[in-house]
Motif scaffolding. Structure first.
Motif, PDB file in Angstrom:
ATOM      1  N   MET A  57       0.844  -1.187   0.000  1.00 11.70           N
ATOM      2  CA  MET A  57       0.000   0.000   0.000  1.00 11.70           C
ATOM      3  C   MET A  57       0.887   1.248   0.000  1.00 11.70           C
ATOM      4  O   MET A  57       1.893   1.314   0.703  1.00 11.70           O
ATOM      5  CB  MET A  57      -0.916   0.005   1.231  1.00 11.70           C
ATOM      6  N   ASP A  58       0.517   2.245  -0.820  1.00  9.32           N
ATOM      7  CA  ASP A  58       1.278   3.483  -0.887  1.00  9.32           C
ATOM      8  C   ASP A  58       1.247   4.202   0.458  1.00  9.32           C
ATOM      9  O   ASP A  58       0.383   3.956   1.303  1.00  9.32           O
ATOM     10  CB  ASP A  58       0.707   4.401  -1.966  1.00  9.32           C
ATOM     11  N   ALA A  59       2.157   5.164   0.600  1.00 11.09           N
ATOM     12  CA  ALA A  59       2.325   5.831   1.889  1.00 11.09           C
ATOM     13  C   ALA A  59       1.075   6.590   2.319  1.00 11.09           C
ATOM     14  O   ALA A  59       0.642   6.481   3.477  1.00 11.09           O
ATOM     15  CB  ALA A  59       3.520   6.782   1.823  1.00 11.09           C
ATOM     16  N   GLU A  60       0.473   7.356   1.418  1.00 13.43           N
ATOM     17  CA  GLU A  60      -0.680   8.171   1.823  1.00 13.43           C
ATOM     18  C   GLU A  60      -1.907   7.325   2.165  1.00 13.43           C
ATOM     19  O   GLU A  60      -2.557   7.564   3.190  1.00 13.43           O
ATOM     20  CB  GLU A  60      -1.017   9.207   0.753  1.00 13.43           C
ATOM     21  N   PRO A  61      -2.277   6.341   1.340  1.00 15.17           N
ATOM     22  CA  PRO A  61      -3.395   5.464   1.732  1.00 15.17           C
ATOM     23  C   PRO A  61      -3.154   4.756   3.065  1.00 15.17           C
ATOM     24  O   PRO A  61      -4.066   4.633   3.881  1.00 15.17           O
ATOM     25  CB  PRO A  61      -3.485   4.462   0.576  1.00 15.17           C
ATOM     26  N   GLU A  62      -1.921   4.314   3.293  1.00 11.39           N
ATOM     27  CA  GLU A  62      -1.620   3.642   4.567  1.00 11.39           C
ATOM     28  C   GLU A  62      -1.746   4.618   5.737  1.00 11.39           C
ATOM     29  O   GLU A  62      -2.267   4.272   6.805  1.00 11.39           O
ATOM     30  CB  GLU A  62      -0.217   3.055   4.529  1.00 11.39           C
ATOM     31  N   TYR A  63      -1.314   5.852   5.502  1.00 12.73           N
ATOM     32  CA  TYR A  63      -1.381   6.878   6.552  1.00 12.73           C
ATOM     33  C   TYR A  63      -2.839   7.170   6.925  1.00 12.73           C
ATOM     34  O   TYR A  63      -3.200   7.180   8.110  1.00 12.73           O
ATOM     35  CB  TYR A  63      -0.686   8.150   6.062  1.00 12.73           C
ATOM     36  N   ILE A  64      -3.685   7.413   5.932  1.00 15.46           N
ATOM     37  CA  ILE A  64      -5.080   7.748   6.222  1.00 15.46           C
ATOM     38  C   ILE A  64      -5.835   6.525   6.726  1.00 15.46           C
ATOM     39  O   ILE A  64      -6.744   6.649   7.552  1.00 15.46           O
ATOM     40  CB  ILE A  64      -5.780   8.362   4.976  1.00 15.46           C
ATOM     41  N   ARG A  65      -5.458   5.335   6.290  1.00 19.77           N
ATOM     42  CA  ARG A  65      -6.103   4.124   6.810  1.00 19.77           C
ATOM     43  C   ARG A  65      -5.856   3.993   8.310  1.00 19.77           C
ATOM     44  O   ARG A  65      -6.787   3.777   9.088  1.00 19.77           O
ATOM     45  CB  ARG A  65      -5.572   2.885   6.084  1.00 19.77           C
ATOM     46  N   ASN A  66      -4.591   4.141   8.703  1.00 18.50           N
ATOM     47  CA  ASN A  66      -4.264   4.016  10.122  1.00 18.50           C
ATOM     48  C   ASN A  66      -4.941   5.114  10.943  1.00 18.50           C
ATOM     49  O   ASN A  66      -5.401   4.873  12.066  1.00 18.50           O
ATOM     50  CB  ASN A  66      -2.748   4.070  10.309  1.00 18.50           C
ATOM     51  N   MET A  67      -5.007   6.310  10.376  1.00 20.70           N
ATOM     52  CA  MET A  67      -5.653   7.403  11.072  1.00 20.70           C
ATOM     53  C   MET A  67      -7.141   7.122  11.272  1.00 20.70           C
ATOM     54  O   MET A  67      -7.682   7.283  12.379  1.00 20.70           O
ATOM     55  CB  MET A  67      -5.486   8.713  10.287  1.00 20.70           C
ATOM     56  N   GLY A  85     -13.248  10.535  -7.371  1.00 19.37           N
ATOM     57  CA  GLY A  85     -12.773  11.336  -6.266  1.00 19.37           C
ATOM     58  C   GLY A  85     -12.576  10.427  -5.063  1.00 19.37           C
ATOM     59  O   GLY A  85     -12.814   9.220  -5.126  1.00 19.37           O
ATOM     60  N   LYS A  86     -12.097  11.016  -3.963  1.00 20.97           N
ATOM     61  CA  LYS A  86     -11.842  10.264  -2.725  1.00 20.97           C
ATOM     62  C   LYS A  86     -10.888   9.091  -2.975  1.00 20.97           C
ATOM     63  O   LYS A  86     -11.001   8.024  -2.365  1.00 20.97           O
ATOM     64  CB  LYS A  86     -13.159   9.786  -2.103  1.00 20.97           C
ATOM     65  N   LEU A  87      -9.944   9.304  -3.881  1.00 19.92           N
ATOM     66  CA  LEU A  87      -9.043   8.230  -4.296  1.00 19.92           C
ATOM     67  C   LEU A  87      -8.262   7.648  -3.128  1.00 19.92           C
ATOM     68  O   LEU A  87      -8.125   6.420  -3.009  1.00 19.92           O
ATOM     69  CB  LEU A  87      -8.076   8.765  -5.356  1.00 19.92           C
ATOM     70  N   VAL A  88      -7.747   8.505  -2.255  1.00 15.43           N
ATOM     71  CA  VAL A  88      -6.934   8.013  -1.147  1.00 15.43           C
ATOM     72  C   VAL A  88      -7.756   7.139  -0.208  1.00 15.43           C
ATOM     73  O   VAL A  88      -7.244   6.164   0.368  1.00 15.43           O
ATOM     74  CB  VAL A  88      -6.271   9.190  -0.394  1.00 15.43           C
ATOM     75  N   LEU A  89      -9.050   7.439  -0.047  1.00 15.91           N
ATOM     76  CA  LEU A  89      -9.917   6.606   0.794  1.00 15.91           C
ATOM     77  C   LEU A  89     -10.166   5.251   0.146  1.00 15.91           C
ATOM     78  O   LEU A  89     -10.206   4.216   0.828  1.00 15.91           O
ATOM     79  CB  LEU A  89     -11.247   7.312   1.046  1.00 15.91           C
ATOM     80  N   ARG A  90     -10.329   5.247  -1.161  1.00 15.85           N
ATOM     81  CA  ARG A  90     -10.565   3.982  -1.876  1.00 15.85           C
ATOM     82  C   ARG A  90      -9.329   3.081  -1.793  1.00 15.85           C
ATOM     83  O   ARG A  90      -9.436   1.870  -1.592  1.00 15.85           O
ATOM     84  CB  ARG A  90     -10.920   4.271  -3.336  1.00 15.85           C
ATOM     85  N   LYS A  91      -8.151   3.710  -1.967  1.00 11.25           N
ATOM     86  CA  LYS A  91      -6.916   2.935  -1.877  1.00 11.25           C
ATOM     87  C   LYS A  91      -6.638   2.488  -0.447  1.00 11.25           C
ATOM     88  O   LYS A  91      -6.024   1.437  -0.228  1.00 11.25           O
ATOM     89  CB  LYS A  91      -5.740   3.763  -2.397  1.00 11.25           C
ATOM     90  N   ALA A  92      -7.084   3.287   0.516  1.00 10.74           N
ATOM     91  CA  ALA A  92      -6.851   2.937   1.922  1.00 10.74           C
ATOM     92  C   ALA A  92      -7.713   1.764   2.363  1.00 10.74           C
ATOM     93  O   ALA A  92      -7.312   0.977   3.229  1.00 10.74           O
ATOM     94  CB  ALA A  92      -7.128   4.156   2.803  1.00 10.74           C
ATOM     95  N   PHE A  93      -8.917   1.635   1.768  1.00  2.00           N
ATOM     96  CA  PHE A  93      -9.840   0.568   2.144  1.00  2.00           C
ATOM     97  C   PHE A  93     -10.358  -0.144   0.895  1.00  2.00           C
ATOM     98  O   PHE A  93     -11.561  -0.150   0.614  1.00  2.00           O
ATOM     99  CB  PHE A  93     -11.012   1.135   2.953  1.00  2.00           C
ATOM    100  N   PRO A  94      -9.452  -0.778   0.131  1.00  2.00           N
ATOM    101  CA  PRO A  94      -9.878  -1.413  -1.130  1.00  2.00           C
ATOM    102  C   PRO A  94     -10.772  -2.621  -0.918  1.00  2.00           C
ATOM    103  O   PRO A  94     -11.445  -3.078  -1.855  1.00  2.00           O
ATOM    104  CB  PRO A  94      -8.547  -1.829  -1.777  1.00  2.00           C
ATOM    105  N   GLU A  95     -10.805  -3.145   0.320  1.00  2.00           N
ATOM    106  CA  GLU A  95     -11.575  -4.358   0.594  1.00  2.00           C
ATOM    107  C   GLU A  95     -13.035  -4.094   0.925  1.00  2.00           C
ATOM    108  O   GLU A  95     -13.846  -5.027   0.971  1.00  2.00           O
ATOM    109  CB  GLU A  95     -10.934  -5.139   1.752  1.00  2.00           C
ATOM    110  N   VAL A  96     -13.425  -2.828   1.157  1.00  2.00           N
ATOM    111  CA  VAL A  96     -14.814  -2.570   1.532  1.00  2.00           C
ATOM    112  C   VAL A  96     -15.708  -2.740   0.303  1.00  2.00           C
ATOM    113  O   VAL A  96     -15.278  -2.580  -0.845  1.00  2.00           O
ATOM    114  CB  VAL A  96     -15.028  -1.174   2.163  1.00  2.00           C
TER     115      VAL A  96
END
Length: 353
Positions: free
Chosen positions: A1-11, A233-244
């Motif tokens: 997972m890229d840095a930004e998606p991982e960051y927002i996922r953990n947050m 849009g909301k690309l970083v959220l989609r990449k952060a939670f691709p399993e939803v």
């Protein structure tokens, strides 16, 4: 997972493990990306998830077969999609799922619409087509004994969920997002307060807001781009939670996903041309107020009874101020806003370039 998606996922996982999140006992489950992330993260990813009180999901959808006038005039282009995704999410999470199917007549003449007009102080069609869905769902939550409701409010505003934000560049989008944070409001909060319950959204947590408006998280490349073969849009959220379940679902306004988008067309059938012209003229002559179309008239009738003909209610709203008033309805505009929250006029003041 890229840095930004991982960051927002953990947050977000941290935000969703908070006491505020775990205290939510119901979710207004539209089945969109935002409520998909919020509910699935709470139930599937949070440690000690048994501590979560989330047991109930509420979804509103219009049944195309329930209104003969709308059906006979082919007002429904397609079946509302919220319930399709919401069913899958509720089943996956073993939530008790309440699917509300009010008729269009009930939405146009029912308690939920009256509450929206009274509490929000508006007869703007765009606002009410969305708000009446939220109000109906919150009323059901109250009936079920729920006290704290989970929503997805704020994700579109913060993460470029709206299509008009997709064409903005890396200079304009952060500036626009920061300005939007200053003026954004969500009808669920005052409506819930009127019912004596609370709503909560993880995307409005100060940490998430700070990230989305920062140099790090504010760039267009973080928020807009290709996911699963389409630009979203909301690309970083989609990449952060691709399993939803709704990770690749396209953004749909509440009125589209629930089906209330047909209300303007239905109003055209319910109100005759002569009645519209007569009441439009009366609104201007008696109240110094412009009614723009037939749907606007249906909501104005409610607003007139709830606000204009009520000295107490009218006194709470600022009208005929010395400046910054809407030219169509004469109510005070929000500071810095070109949109009138009362009648829906845009632009209600000149837009600076």
């Amino acid at each position: 997972m890229d840095a930004e998606p991982e960051y927002i996922r953990n947050m977000l996982l941290d935000v969703l493990s908070s006491e505020e999140a775990l205290a939510c006992d119901a979710v207004l489950l539209s089945g969109g990306l935002d409520t998909s992330i919020a509910s699935e993260a709470v139930k599937l990813h949070i440690d000690n998830r048994d501590d979560s009180k989330l047991r109930t999901a509420i979804t509103l959808t219009i049944d195309p077969q329930q209104n003969s006038l709308a059906n006979s005039n082919n007002l429904f282009v397609q079946e509302p999609q919220d319930v399709v995704y919401a069913r899958r999410i509720a089943h996956r999470l073993c939530l008790e799922h309440h699917i509300l199917t009010p008729t269009l007549d009930e939405l146009l003449a029912g308690e939920a619409l009256d509450m929206c007009v009274r509490v929000l102080g508006t007869f703007d069609g765009m606002e009410l087509r969305n708000a009446v869905v939220i109000a109906t769902a919150l009323m059901q939550a109250k009936k079920l004994g729920c006290t704290r409701v989970l929503t997805g409010d704020g994700a579109d505003e913060l993460f470029a969920g709206y299509s008009f934000m997709h064409s903005m560049n890396d200079d304009d989008l952060p500036r626009y997002t920061k300005n939007m944070v200053k003026t954004m409001s969500f009808c669920a909060f005052p409506l819930a307060a009127d019912l004596g319950i609370k709503v909560w959204s993880p995307f409005l947590d100060p940490r998430v807001v700070e990230y989305a408006t920062s140099d790090r998280g504010g760039l267009k490349s973080i928020k807009v781009g290709e996911f699963d073969g389409s630009v979203h849009g909301k690309l970083v959220l989609r990449k952060a939670f691709p399993e939803v379940i709704s990770a690749a679902r396209k953004k749909e306004p509440i009125e589209c996903g629930s089906g209330t988008t047909v209300l303007p067309k239905l109003a055209e059938l319910l109100v005759s041309d002569s009645t519209f012209q007569q009441e439009k003229r009366e609104a201007l002559e008696k109240y110094d107020l412009v009614v723009r179309d037939k749907e606007h008239l249906l909501y104005f009738r409610r607003f007139r009874a709830a606000v204009l003909d009520s000295p107490e209610a009218l006194a709470r709203m600022k009208r005929y101020g010395p400046d910054d008033t809407c030219p169509d309805c004469k109510f005070r505009l929000k500071d810095g806003s070109s949109f009138c929250n009362v009648c829906g006029l845009y632009p209600a003041r000149p837009i600076s370039k």
